[in-house]
Design an enzyme around this catalytic site. Sequence first.
Site, PDB file in Angstrom:
ATOM      1  N   ARG A  67       0.812  -1.221   0.000  1.00 31.02           N
ATOM      2  CA  ARG A  67       0.000   0.000   0.000  1.00 31.02           C
ATOM      3  C   ARG A  67       0.842   1.264   0.000  1.00 31.02           C
ATOM      4  NH1 ARG A  67      -2.856  -1.085   5.477  1.00 31.02           N
ATOM      5  NH2 ARG A  67      -0.703  -1.705   5.818  1.00 31.02           N
ATOM      6  N   ASN A 115       5.152  25.075  11.915  1.00 33.06           N
ATOM      7  CA  ASN A 115       5.107  25.926  10.735  1.00 33.06           C
ATOM      8  C   ASN A 115       5.381  25.087   9.497  1.00 33.06           C
ATOM      9  OD1 ASN A 115       4.720  28.246  12.306  1.00 33.06           O
ATOM     10  ND2 ASN A 115       6.911  28.506  12.578  1.00 33.06           N
ATOM     11  N   ARG A 137      17.191  30.729   2.891  1.00 33.20           N
ATOM     12  CA  ARG A 137      16.419  31.317   3.986  1.00 33.20           C
ATOM     13  C   ARG A 137      17.246  31.125   5.247  1.00 33.20           C
ATOM     14  NH1 ARG A 137      10.371  31.496   3.577  1.00 33.20           N
ATOM     15  NH2 ARG A 137       9.790  30.929   1.463  1.00 33.20           N
ATOM     16  N   HIS A 139      18.392  32.081  11.060  1.00 29.88           N
ATOM     17  CA  HIS A 139      17.488  32.692  12.033  1.00 29.88           C
ATOM     18  C   HIS A 139      17.604  32.061  13.421  1.00 29.88           C
ATOM     19  CE1 HIS A 139      14.941  33.173   8.175  1.00 29.88           C
ATOM     20  NE2 HIS A 139      15.748  34.218   8.307  1.00 29.88           N
ATOM     21  N   LYS A 162      14.112  23.440  17.729  1.00 27.46           N
ATOM     22  CA  LYS A 162      13.388  23.221  16.480  1.00 27.46           C
ATOM     23  C   LYS A 162      13.654  21.803  15.990  1.00 27.46           C
ATOM     24  CE  LYS A 162      13.866  27.866  14.466  1.00 27.46           C
ATOM     25  NZ  LYS A 162      14.440  28.607  13.323  1.00 27.46           N
ATOM     26  N   HIS A 188      19.425  28.759  12.429  1.00 33.15           N
ATOM     27  CA  HIS A 188      18.994  27.757  11.456  1.00 33.15           C
ATOM     28  C   HIS A 188      18.664  28.420  10.126  1.00 33.15           C
ATOM     29  CE1 HIS A 188      15.651  25.579   9.395  1.00 33.15           C
ATOM     30  NE2 HIS A 188      16.567  24.631   9.458  1.00 33.15           N
ATOM     31  N   TYR A 231       8.195  22.534  10.369  1.00 32.83           N
ATOM     32  CA  TYR A 231       9.003  22.886  11.542  1.00 32.83           C
ATOM     33  C   TYR A 231       8.193  22.636  12.809  1.00 32.83           C
ATOM     34  CZ  TYR A 231      11.244  26.189   8.202  1.00 32.83           C
ATOM     35  OH  TYR A 231      11.856  26.786   7.143  1.00 32.83           O
ATOM     36  N   GLU A 235      13.478  38.098  17.402  1.00 37.56           N
ATOM     37  CA  GLU A 235      14.159  37.280  16.410  1.00 37.56           C
ATOM     38  C   GLU A 235      15.408  38.010  15.922  1.00 37.56           C
ATOM     39  OE1 GLU A 235      11.258  38.851  15.786  1.00 37.56           O
ATOM     40  OE2 GLU A 235      11.391  39.806  13.854  1.00 37.56           O
ATOM     41  N   ASP A 249      17.084  38.885   5.256  1.00 36.89           N
ATOM     42  CA  ASP A 249      18.241  38.019   5.464  1.00 36.89           C
ATOM     43  C   ASP A 249      19.537  38.669   4.983  1.00 36.89           C
ATOM     44  OD1 ASP A 249      16.605  36.170   6.652  1.00 36.89           O
ATOM     45  OD2 ASP A 249      16.551  34.801   4.942  1.00 36.89           O
TER      46      ASP A 249
END
Length: 181
Positions: A23, A48, A59, A62, A72, A119, A132, A143, A168
Amino acid sequence: MTFTSTSLQASFVVDLNVFKDDRGWFARTYCKDEFAQIGHDAEWVQMNHSFTSKKGTIRGMHFQLPPFEEIKMVRCISGAVYDVIIDLRKDSATFLQYFGTELSAGNRRMLYIPKGFAHGFQTLSDDAELIYHHSQFYKPGVESGIRYDDPVIGIQWPLQAVNVSERDLNHSLIDNNFKGI
Protein backbone atom coordinates in the site's frame (compact mmCIF):
# COMPACT_ATOMS: atom_id res chain seq x y z
CA MET A 1 13.61 6.51 14.79
CA THR A 2 17.37 6.54 14.74
CA PHE A 3 19.14 9.53 16.34
CA THR A 4 22.64 10.28 15.07
CA SER A 5 24.68 12.97 16.82
CA THR A 6 26.04 15.69 14.56
CA SER A 7 29.40 17.38 15.05
CA LEU A 8 27.59 20.02 17.18
CA GLN A 9 26.72 18.93 20.71
CA ALA A 10 23.04 18.15 21.43
CA SER A 11 21.95 18.32 17.77
CA PHE A 12 20.82 15.21 15.91
CA VAL A 13 19.98 13.91 12.49
CA VAL A 14 16.83 11.85 12.92
CA ASP A 15 16.19 9.02 10.46
CA LEU A 16 12.75 7.51 10.33
CA ASN A 17 12.22 3.76 10.52
CA VAL A 18 9.93 3.23 7.55
CA PHE A 19 7.53 0.29 7.37
CA LYS A 20 6.57 -0.57 3.80
CA ASP A 21 4.02 -2.84 2.23
CA ASP A 22 2.10 -3.03 -1.03
CA ARG A 23 0.00 0.00 0.00
CA GLY A 24 2.95 2.34 0.59
CA TRP A 25 4.79 3.19 3.80
CA PHE A 26 4.33 4.37 7.39
CA ALA A 27 6.76 6.07 9.78
CA ARG A 28 6.54 7.68 13.19
CA THR A 29 7.93 11.23 13.20
CA TYR A 30 7.66 11.91 16.92
CA CYS A 31 7.50 9.81 20.11
CA LYS A 32 7.85 11.50 23.49
CA ASP A 33 9.60 8.45 24.99
CA GLU A 34 12.14 8.17 22.18
CA PHE A 35 12.92 11.91 22.25
CA ALA A 36 13.37 11.75 26.03
CA GLN A 37 16.32 9.44 25.37
CA ILE A 38 18.19 12.36 23.75
CA GLY A 39 17.23 14.71 26.57
CA HIS A 40 14.25 16.35 24.87
CA ASP A 41 11.53 17.15 27.40
CA ALA A 42 10.07 20.34 25.91
CA GLU A 43 6.61 20.58 24.46
CA TRP A 44 6.17 21.39 20.77
CA VAL A 45 4.00 24.53 20.99
CA GLN A 46 3.99 25.69 17.37
CA MET A 47 4.32 24.06 13.95
CA ASN A 48 5.11 25.93 10.73
CA HIS A 49 5.10 24.92 7.08
CA SER A 50 7.20 26.73 4.47
CA PHE A 51 7.17 26.54 0.68
CA THR A 52 10.03 27.83 -1.45
CA SER A 53 9.54 27.82 -5.20
CA LYS A 54 13.02 28.47 -6.62
CA LYS A 55 16.09 26.21 -6.50
CA GLY A 56 19.11 27.92 -4.89
CA THR A 57 17.03 30.13 -2.57
CA ILE A 58 18.52 30.69 0.88
CA ARG A 59 16.42 31.32 3.99
CA GLY A 60 18.24 32.08 7.22
CA MET A 61 20.21 32.03 9.43
CA HIS A 62 17.49 32.69 12.03
CA PHE A 63 17.23 32.41 15.83
CA GLN A 64 15.32 33.89 18.77
CA LEU A 65 17.11 35.80 21.52
CA PRO A 66 17.12 34.79 25.21
CA PRO A 67 15.01 34.08 27.08
CA PHE A 68 12.95 32.98 24.07
CA GLU A 69 15.44 30.53 22.51
CA GLU A 70 13.73 27.59 20.90
CA ILE A 71 14.32 24.00 20.07
CA LYS A 72 13.39 23.22 16.48
CA MET A 73 12.91 20.06 14.50
CA VAL A 74 12.79 20.39 10.72
CA ARG A 75 11.67 17.94 8.03
CA CYS A 76 11.52 18.38 4.25
CA ILE A 77 8.31 16.88 2.87
CA SER A 78 8.67 17.94 -0.78
CA GLY A 79 11.80 18.51 -2.83
CA ALA A 80 15.20 18.84 -1.16
CA VAL A 81 17.18 21.35 0.90
CA TYR A 82 20.65 21.74 2.35
CA ASP A 83 19.77 22.45 5.99
CA VAL A 84 22.32 24.30 8.15
CA ILE A 85 22.69 25.07 11.85
CA ILE A 86 25.23 27.28 13.62
CA ASP A 87 26.13 26.83 17.29
CA LEU A 88 25.73 30.27 18.95
CA ARG A 89 26.04 29.02 22.55
CA LYS A 90 28.78 31.17 24.10
CA ASP A 91 30.09 28.40 26.38
CA SER A 92 30.00 25.63 23.79
CA ALA A 93 33.11 23.83 22.56
CA THR A 94 31.66 24.16 19.03
CA PHE A 95 30.81 27.88 19.30
CA LEU A 96 30.44 29.46 15.81
CA GLN A 97 30.81 26.12 14.03
CA TYR A 98 28.19 24.93 11.57
CA PHE A 99 26.72 21.64 10.44
CA GLY A 100 24.84 21.02 7.21
CA THR A 101 22.94 18.05 5.82
CA GLU A 102 20.54 17.28 3.03
CA LEU A 103 16.92 16.91 4.02
CA SER A 104 14.59 15.65 1.31
CA ALA A 105 11.25 14.05 0.71
CA GLY A 106 13.21 11.04 -0.51
CA ASN A 107 15.45 10.53 2.54
CA ARG A 108 12.70 11.48 5.05
CA ARG A 109 15.43 12.77 7.37
CA MET A 110 14.82 15.34 10.12
CA LEU A 111 17.18 17.69 11.94
CA TYR A 112 16.83 18.28 15.70
CA ILE A 113 18.15 21.74 16.62
CA PRO A 114 18.73 22.62 20.29
CA LYS A 115 18.38 26.03 21.92
CA GLY A 116 21.11 28.50 21.08
CA PHE A 117 21.44 27.65 17.39
CA ALA A 118 20.79 29.63 14.23
CA HIS A 119 18.99 27.76 11.46
CA GLY A 120 18.61 28.18 7.72
CA PHE A 121 18.59 26.28 4.45
CA GLN A 122 19.19 26.42 0.72
CA THR A 123 16.75 24.76 -1.66
CA LEU A 124 18.32 22.05 -3.81
CA SER A 125 15.18 21.74 -5.91
CA ASP A 126 12.28 23.87 -7.02
CA ASP A 127 9.14 23.61 -4.91
CA ALA A 128 10.66 22.60 -1.57
CA GLU A 129 8.43 22.35 1.50
CA LEU A 130 9.50 22.10 5.14
CA ILE A 131 7.61 21.33 8.34
CA TYR A 132 9.00 22.89 11.54
CA HIS A 133 8.28 21.97 15.16
CA HIS A 134 9.02 24.73 17.72
CA SER A 135 9.33 24.62 21.50
CA GLN A 136 8.66 28.38 21.79
CA PHE A 137 6.06 30.63 20.26
CA TYR A 138 7.28 33.10 17.66
CA LYS A 139 7.87 36.43 19.39
CA PRO A 140 8.11 39.52 17.17
CA GLY A 141 10.99 41.70 18.21
CA VAL A 142 13.17 38.92 19.66
CA GLU A 143 14.16 37.28 16.41
CA SER A 144 17.61 37.78 14.97
CA GLY A 145 19.95 36.30 12.43
CA ILE A 146 23.44 35.74 11.12
CA ARG A 147 24.24 36.52 7.48
CA TYR A 148 24.19 33.37 5.34
CA ASP A 149 27.56 34.35 3.84
CA ASP A 150 29.31 35.45 7.03
CA PRO A 151 33.05 34.81 6.52
CA VAL A 152 33.56 33.95 10.21
CA ILE A 153 31.22 30.95 9.78
CA GLY A 154 32.20 30.11 6.20
CA ILE A 155 29.21 27.99 5.22
CA GLN A 156 29.90 26.09 2.02
CA TRP A 157 26.53 26.30 0.27
CA PRO A 158 26.14 23.69 -2.48
CA LEU A 159 24.64 26.12 -5.04
CA GLN A 160 25.01 29.76 -5.96
CA ALA A 161 22.76 31.82 -3.68
CA VAL A 162 19.66 33.27 -5.32
CA ASN A 163 16.48 34.87 -4.07
CA VAL A 164 17.75 35.89 -0.60
CA SER A 165 15.24 38.12 1.20
CA GLU A 166 16.05 41.73 2.07
CA ARG A 167 15.68 40.82 5.74
CA ASP A 168 18.24 38.02 5.46
CA LEU A 169 20.66 40.21 3.49
CA ASN A 170 20.50 42.77 6.30
CA HIS A 171 21.55 40.40 9.10
CA SER A 172 24.76 41.55 10.73
CA LEU A 173 28.13 39.98 10.15
CA ILE A 174 29.80 38.56 13.24
CA ASP A 175 32.41 40.87 14.77
CA ASN A 176 34.55 40.89 17.94
CA ASN A 177 31.58 42.20 19.93
CA PHE A 178 29.52 39.03 19.30
CA LYS A 179 29.71 36.93 22.45
CA GLY A 180 27.01 34.36 21.59
CA ILE A 181 23.68 33.67 23.21
